[in-house]
Design an enzyme around this catalytic site. Structure first.
Site, PDB file in Angstrom:
ATOM      1  N   HIS A 180      45.834  31.589  39.158  1.00 15.18           N
ATOM      2  CA  HIS A 180      45.953  31.448  40.624  1.00 15.18           C
ATOM      3  C   HIS A 180      45.155  30.282  41.202  1.00 15.18           C
ATOM      4  CE1 HIS A 180      48.394  34.937  41.064  1.00 15.18           C
ATOM      5  NE2 HIS A 180      47.477  35.775  40.616  1.00 15.18           N
ATOM      6  N   HIS A 222      52.180  38.344  38.854  1.00 11.36           N
ATOM      7  CA  HIS A 222      52.059  37.477  40.037  1.00 11.36           C
ATOM      8  C   HIS A 222      52.419  36.034  39.694  1.00 11.36           C
ATOM      9  CE1 HIS A 222      49.107  40.828  40.533  1.00 11.36           C
ATOM     10  NE2 HIS A 222      49.699  40.897  41.724  1.00 11.36           N
ATOM     11  N   ASP A 307      49.950  43.259  34.173  1.00 11.10           N
ATOM     12  CA  ASP A 307      50.179  43.939  35.452  1.00 11.10           C
ATOM     13  C   ASP A 307      51.671  44.140  35.722  1.00 11.10           C
ATOM     14  OD1 ASP A 307      50.212  41.181  35.683  1.00 11.10           O
ATOM     15  OD2 ASP A 307      48.741  41.080  37.300  1.00 11.10           O
TER      16      ASP A 307
HETATM   17  N1  Q9C Z   1      42.491  43.774  47.426  1.00 13.24           N
HETATM   18  C1  Q9C Z   1      45.896  38.400  38.732  1.00 13.24           C
HETATM   19  O1  Q9C Z   1      46.619  39.280  38.337  1.00 13.24           O
HETATM   20  N2  Q9C Z   1      45.036  40.838  45.573  1.00 13.24           N
HETATM   21  N3  Q9C Z   1      45.522  38.320  40.011  1.00 13.24           N
HETATM   22  C2  Q9C Z   1      44.341  42.059  45.362  1.00 13.24           C
HETATM   23  C3  Q9C Z   1      43.578  44.124  46.548  1.00 13.24           C
HETATM   24  C4  Q9C Z   1      44.846  39.834  44.573  1.00 13.24           C
HETATM   25  C5  Q9C Z   1      45.982  39.264  41.005  1.00 13.24           C
HETATM   26  C6  Q9C Z   1      44.620  43.008  46.491  1.00 13.24           C
HETATM   27  C7  Q9C Z   1      45.700  40.033  43.361  1.00 13.24           C
HETATM   28  C8  Q9C Z   1      45.378  38.982  42.326  1.00 13.24           C
HETATM   29  C9  Q9C Z   1      45.347  37.404  37.792  1.00 13.24           C
HETATM   30 ZN    ZN Z   2      48.584  39.248  38.138  1.00 10.86          ZN
END
Ligand code: Q9C
Ligand code: ZN
Length: 370
Positions: A180, A222, A307
């Site tokens: 990201h 993601h 995920d």
């Molecule tokens: N506060 C990866 O899977 N949003 N990143 C979280 C909860 C961020 C995911 C929401 C999600 C990031 C590497």
């Molecule tokens: Zn992710």
């Protein structure tokens, strides 16, 4: 397959905002701990412990790694990751056990498009981030460097094995993840882009150098906005991603994003509706694999997120443990002759993460033995 791990990656342990509550971040040290435990108990995978250059007696190791990281990330951004916590401590803005979370972010204005870093410490935390899922605690920098070092070392291992028969592959247990973040902004649990570290390292060591054609397959739930951004205008790098449609990070990942300039056609986004099942996933995967094969890369980096699992708290695909073996075998079937580095990205269903990783590695290796 060789699996690289560094205990320093367990040190980073921060918080995130969920609703109006601050909670322990889902991206936690327990993730790597459970994977290492699972892989050690089965014993079939060559788990190797790597020592971070931050704890090495030889200062040239750290210098070499930083020079690789600096091909992607700005000096001022890296200094921020390294020093922000101590600066906040010195100004008594934070206690030793607390975390820096950003508050005010850069946003588009009509007056200017590229503001300078602010002086104010609160403002700087937002300048060098795009969301609040990138807290900084006292050991964050140590884990970030250890994680990037695993990415870098994976390429060294890969090139050492190049002479052995078949296309070699190495799996790096990176944490924090990387896909990201871009050159100057943390976000989505990411601080240094480990894919970019692999690519810079590969370019520095391989015979083809800057001319190497490189493929990236991003299988995290993601969209890898950071990785896409870094190579969007680079015709030597093909980025393919399968990810949840309209999900985090929200502003990238559309199939209309195909690359810029000479690199138009070297970026392939395959968004998939939330709730999609394994069959729908495999159709997209095969599209990505054929596009990657047609690009004729000499080196592949896989951003591997778990995920996509049906029980993941952040994902919504209907993928189960056994499916990871089929996904891995599918990649290996189409791209069998490619030296490959696999980097861990997301995956937050702690009770299943170890077995999911194991399933993927088994599928990958089963294909190699055929
Ligand atoms: N506060 C990866 O899977 N949003 N990143 C979280 C909860 C961020 C995911 C929401 C999600 C990031 C590497
Ligand atoms: Zn992710």
């Amino acid at each position: 397959m060789i699996v690289l791990y560094d205990p320093d990656t367990l040190l980073h342990d921060t918080v995130e905002l969920v609703g109006a509550k601050i909670r322990s971040a889902l991206e936690s040290p327990a993730r790597t701990r459970t994977i290492v435990e699972k892989l050690s108990e089965s014993g079939e995978h060559g788990l190797r412990t790597i020592q971070s250059p931050l704890t090495s007696d030889d200062p040239s190791e750290l210098k070499a790694l930083l020079s690789i990281i600096e091909r992607t990330h700005g000096r001022e951004y890296l200094d921020h990751l390294k020093n922000a916590f101590d600066q906040w401590r010195a100004e008594q803005l934070i206690e030793q056990h607390e975390n820096i979370l950003p508050e005010c972010f850069v946003y588009p204005t009509k007056a200017h498009s590229d503001p300078r870093p602010p002086k104010d410490l609160f403002a700087r935390a937002g300048y060098f981030a795009f969301d609040m899922s990138s807290g900084i605690m006292f050991q964050t920098y140590r884990s970030v460097i250890a994680s990037a070092n695993l990415a870098s070392e994976s390429v060294s291992y890969l090139l050492d094995f190049k002479h052995s028969h078949g296309a070699p592959s190495v799996f790096a247990l990176c944490r924090p993840p990387g896909h990201h973040c871009d050159g100057n902004r943390a976000g989505g649990y990411c601080y240094v882009n480990n894919v970019a570290v692999c690519i810079s390292k590969y370019r520095s060591l391989s015979v083809s150098g800057e001319f190497a054609r490189i493929g990236i397959l991003d299988l995290d739930f993601h969209h890898g906005n950071g990785t896409q951004e870094l190579y969007y205008s680079d015709p030597q790098v093909f980025y393919a991603s399968i990810h949840g449609e309209d999900e985090f990070p929200y502003y990238t990942g559309a199939d209309s994003e195909t690359g810029a300039g000479d690199a138009v056609g070297a970026n392939l986004n395959l968004p998939l509706a939330t709730g999609s099942d394994f069959g729908e996933y495999m159709k997209k995967l095969n599209q990505a694999l054929i596009a990657l094969r047609d690009f004729r890369p000499e080196f592949l980096v896989v951003s591997l997120g778990f995920d996509t699992f049906h029980l993941d708290p952040l994902g919504s695909f209907q993928i189960s443990t056994e499916h990871y073996a089929l996904i891995a075998a599918g990649v290996r079937r189409v791209l069998a002759d490619l030296p490959t580095v696999i980097l861990l990205e997301g995956g937050y269903a702690l009770e299943h993460l170890g077995e999911n990783v194991k399933s993927f590695l088994e599928g990958w290796e089963a294909r190699m033995r055929e």
